[in-house]
Scaffold this motif. Sequence first.
Motif, PDB file in Angstrom:
ATOM      1  N   ALA A 176      38.029  87.970  33.401  1.00  9.38           N
ATOM      2  CA  ALA A 176      37.358  87.554  32.167  1.00  9.38           C
ATOM      3  C   ALA A 176      38.350  87.500  31.006  1.00  9.38           C
ATOM      4  CB  ALA A 176      36.211  88.506  31.853  1.00  9.38           C
ATOM      5  N   VAL A 177      39.250  88.473  30.952  1.00 13.66           N
ATOM      6  CA  VAL A 177      40.281  88.480  29.911  1.00 13.66           C
ATOM      7  C   VAL A 177      41.163  87.237  30.034  1.00 13.66           C
ATOM      8  CG1 VAL A 177      42.382  89.640  29.118  1.00 13.66           C
ATOM      9  CG2 VAL A 177      40.326  90.986  29.617  1.00 13.66           C
ATOM     10  N   MET A 178      41.590  86.944  31.265  1.00 17.69           N
ATOM     11  CA  MET A 178      42.483  85.817  31.485  1.00 17.69           C
ATOM     12  C   MET A 178      41.766  84.476  31.335  1.00 17.69           C
ATOM     13  SD  MET A 178      45.639  86.762  31.902  1.00 17.69           S
ATOM     14  CE  MET A 178      45.181  87.688  30.415  1.00 17.69           C
ATOM     15  N   ALA A 179      40.464  84.445  31.584  1.00 18.01           N
ATOM     16  CA  ALA A 179      39.704  83.211  31.396  1.00 18.01           C
ATOM     17  C   ALA A 179      39.709  82.803  29.929  1.00 18.01           C
ATOM     18  CB  ALA A 179      38.277  83.385  31.898  1.00 18.01           C
ATOM     19  N   GLY A 180      39.552  83.763  29.045  1.00 19.85           N
ATOM     20  CA  GLY A 180      39.599  83.466  27.620  1.00 19.85           C
ATOM     21  C   GLY A 180      40.970  83.000  27.187  1.00 19.85           C
ATOM     22  N   ARG A 181      41.991  83.637  27.721  1.00 22.12           N
ATOM     23  CA  ARG A 181      43.367  83.254  27.385  1.00 22.12           C
ATOM     24  C   ARG A 181      43.667  81.845  27.894  1.00 22.12           C
ATOM     25  NH1 ARG A 181      48.188  81.694  27.919  1.00 22.12           N
ATOM     26  NH2 ARG A 181      50.025  82.894  28.484  1.00 22.12           N
ATOM     27  N   LEU A 182      43.210  81.514  29.109  1.00 23.39           N
ATOM     28  CA  LEU A 182      43.428  80.180  29.673  1.00 23.39           C
ATOM     29  C   LEU A 182      42.679  79.119  28.885  1.00 23.39           C
ATOM     30  CD1 LEU A 182      44.545  78.303  31.870  1.00 23.39           C
ATOM     31  CD2 LEU A 182      42.536  78.879  33.260  1.00 23.39           C
ATOM     32  N   GLU A 238      44.421  75.890  27.360  1.00 23.24           N
ATOM     33  CA  GLU A 238      43.960  74.558  27.765  1.00 23.24           C
ATOM     34  C   GLU A 238      43.651  73.696  26.541  1.00 23.24           C
ATOM     35  OE1 GLU A 238      42.880  72.928  31.145  1.00 23.24           O
ATOM     36  OE2 GLU A 238      44.768  74.014  31.200  1.00 23.24           O
ATOM     37  N   ALA A 239      43.013  74.285  25.554  1.00 25.13           N
ATOM     38  CA  ALA A 239      42.668  73.534  24.346  1.00 25.13           C
ATOM     39  C   ALA A 239      43.920  73.028  23.641  1.00 25.13           C
ATOM     40  CB  ALA A 239      41.844  74.420  23.406  1.00 25.13           C
ATOM     41  N   ALA A 240      45.004  73.802  23.725  1.00 23.00           N
ATOM     42  CA  ALA A 240      46.253  73.387  23.084  1.00 23.00           C
ATOM     43  C   ALA A 240      47.059  72.430  23.957  1.00 23.00           C
ATOM     44  CB  ALA A 240      47.105  74.624  22.770  1.00 23.00           C
ATOM     45  N   LEU A 241      46.918  72.539  25.272  1.00 24.83           N
ATOM     46  CA  LEU A 241      47.756  71.774  26.186  1.00 24.83           C
ATOM     47  C   LEU A 241      47.171  70.417  26.582  1.00 24.83           C
ATOM     48  CD1 LEU A 241      50.197  71.526  28.098  1.00 24.83           C
ATOM     49  CD2 LEU A 241      48.891  72.838  29.794  1.00 24.83           C
ATOM     50  N   ALA A 242      45.867  70.362  26.818  1.00 27.51           N
ATOM     51  CA  ALA A 242      45.263  69.163  27.399  1.00 27.51           C
ATOM     52  C   ALA A 242      45.495  67.895  26.577  1.00 27.51           C
ATOM     53  CB  ALA A 242      43.767  69.391  27.636  1.00 27.51           C
ATOM     54  N   PRO A 243      45.253  67.890  25.252  1.00 27.61           N
ATOM     55  CA  PRO A 243      45.435  66.629  24.502  1.00 27.61           C
ATOM     56  C   PRO A 243      46.863  66.084  24.545  1.00 27.61           C
ATOM     57  CG  PRO A 243      44.060  68.162  23.275  1.00 27.61           C
ATOM     58  CD  PRO A 243      44.651  68.939  24.404  1.00 27.61           C
ATOM     59  N   PRO A 244      47.896  66.908  24.247  1.00 31.87           N
ATOM     60  CA  PRO A 244      49.252  66.335  24.285  1.00 31.87           C
ATOM     61  C   PRO A 244      49.705  65.956  25.694  1.00 31.87           C
ATOM     62  CG  PRO A 244      49.355  68.691  23.863  1.00 31.87           C
ATOM     63  CD  PRO A 244      47.928  68.292  23.739  1.00 31.87           C
ATOM     64  N   LEU A 245      49.228  66.675  26.714  1.00 33.47           N
ATOM     65  CA  LEU A 245      49.602  66.323  28.082  1.00 33.47           C
ATOM     66  C   LEU A 245      49.010  64.976  28.465  1.00 33.47           C
ATOM     67  CD1 LEU A 245      50.923  66.964  30.787  1.00 33.47           C
ATOM     68  CD2 LEU A 245      48.848  68.214  31.424  1.00 33.47           C
ATOM     69  N   LEU A 258      55.956  70.927  26.373  1.00 37.17           N
ATOM     70  CA  LEU A 258      54.506  70.974  26.184  1.00 37.17           C
ATOM     71  C   LEU A 258      53.943  72.311  26.629  1.00 37.17           C
ATOM     72  CD1 LEU A 258      53.439  67.422  27.467  1.00 37.17           C
ATOM     73  CD2 LEU A 258      53.508  68.211  25.098  1.00 37.17           C
ATOM     74  N   LEU A 259      54.430  72.806  27.768  1.00 36.30           N
ATOM     75  CA  LEU A 259      53.936  74.088  28.281  1.00 36.30           C
ATOM     76  C   LEU A 259      54.311  75.232  27.351  1.00 36.30           C
ATOM     77  CD1 LEU A 259      52.615  75.811  30.457  1.00 36.30           C
ATOM     78  CD2 LEU A 259      54.809  75.832  31.667  1.00 36.30           C
ATOM     79  N   VAL A 260      55.566  75.285  26.949  1.00 37.91           N
ATOM     80  CA  VAL A 260      56.033  76.357  26.072  1.00 37.91           C
ATOM     81  C   VAL A 260      55.282  76.335  24.743  1.00 37.91           C
ATOM     82  CG1 VAL A 260      58.005  77.161  24.704  1.00 37.91           C
ATOM     83  CG2 VAL A 260      58.320  76.580  27.123  1.00 37.91           C
ATOM     84  N   THR A 261      55.107  75.157  24.183  1.00 43.12           N
ATOM     85  CA  THR A 261      54.422  75.038  22.895  1.00 43.12           C
ATOM     86  C   THR A 261      52.965  75.491  23.000  1.00 43.12           C
ATOM     87  OG1 THR A 261      55.855  73.200  22.237  1.00 43.12           O
ATOM     88  CG2 THR A 261      53.768  73.437  21.056  1.00 43.12           C
ATOM     89  N   ALA A 262      52.286  75.079  24.074  1.00 39.25           N
ATOM     90  CA  ALA A 262      50.885  75.473  24.259  1.00 39.25           C
ATOM     91  C   ALA A 262      50.762  76.971  24.458  1.00 39.25           C
ATOM     92  CB  ALA A 262      50.280  74.726  25.441  1.00 39.25           C
ATOM     93  N   GLU A 263      51.628  77.533  25.305  1.00 32.36           N
ATOM     94  CA  GLU A 263      51.582  78.980  25.546  1.00 32.36           C
ATOM     95  C   GLU A 263      51.880  79.754  24.261  1.00 32.36           C
ATOM     96  OE1 GLU A 263      50.491  80.261  28.236  1.00 32.36           O
ATOM     97  OE2 GLU A 263      51.630  79.762  30.026  1.00 32.36           O
TER      98      GLU A 263
END
Length: 215
Positions: free
Chosen positions: A59-65, A69-76, A92-97
């Motif tokens: 549950a903790v990791m689901a919120g983090r993911l 995802e919200a930060a990564l999906a549009p630019p990807l 893109l990955l580094v920036t989203a994370e």
Amino acid sequence: MPRTSGPETREKLIRAAEEVFAAQGVDGAQLRDIVALAGQSNPSAVQYHFGSRAGLLDAVMAGRLARTEAALAPPLTTAEAGEPALRELIGLLVTAEATELRTDRGRRCLRISAQLSHESGVRTGVPHPTLAGTAYWRLICRVAAALAAAGLAEPVRLERLDLALTLIGAALADRARHYLDGAAPLTGEELFLADLTGTTTAFLLAAAPEPKEFP
């Protein structure tokens, strides 16, 4: 004392778990500490709401993911309209994370997820159930394809990709620790992220070892 609803209690337990898992480690954290920090009197609160310790961690990791995802999906999606280079994909990955560095909650989650980097499923090519169908996994597949096009044999590219994700996770977790402790890091964030992107890309594209027998 006013009663809290099930969703409210779940959220309190998740928030408490983020603090305790980050401070004590995923393996060292005590459920009783999480329950106490969440202000719950029932020692079985975690089992009641999440089924198990693993369920709470999921549950903790689901919120983090979800936040990543919200930060990564549009630019990807935009990048995929062309032919993104490997460095662009890693950026893109580094920036989203790194968006998780903006809040204490995100910083704690970075410290937690760094301990779980090898559970992504990269080495087997089968995503962890939480990653199936996500932009995160789509990006991983694009990176793997770029490494294949560069001529890396499958065992080498899968191992490198898994280690690259570990590197990114560890670097961001260390940065998060500095922020949480109020310590000044050696570099500004913009330089740090650019260097992490460049270093990871260079690692992935390093010349493959010459084929020979290794003892």
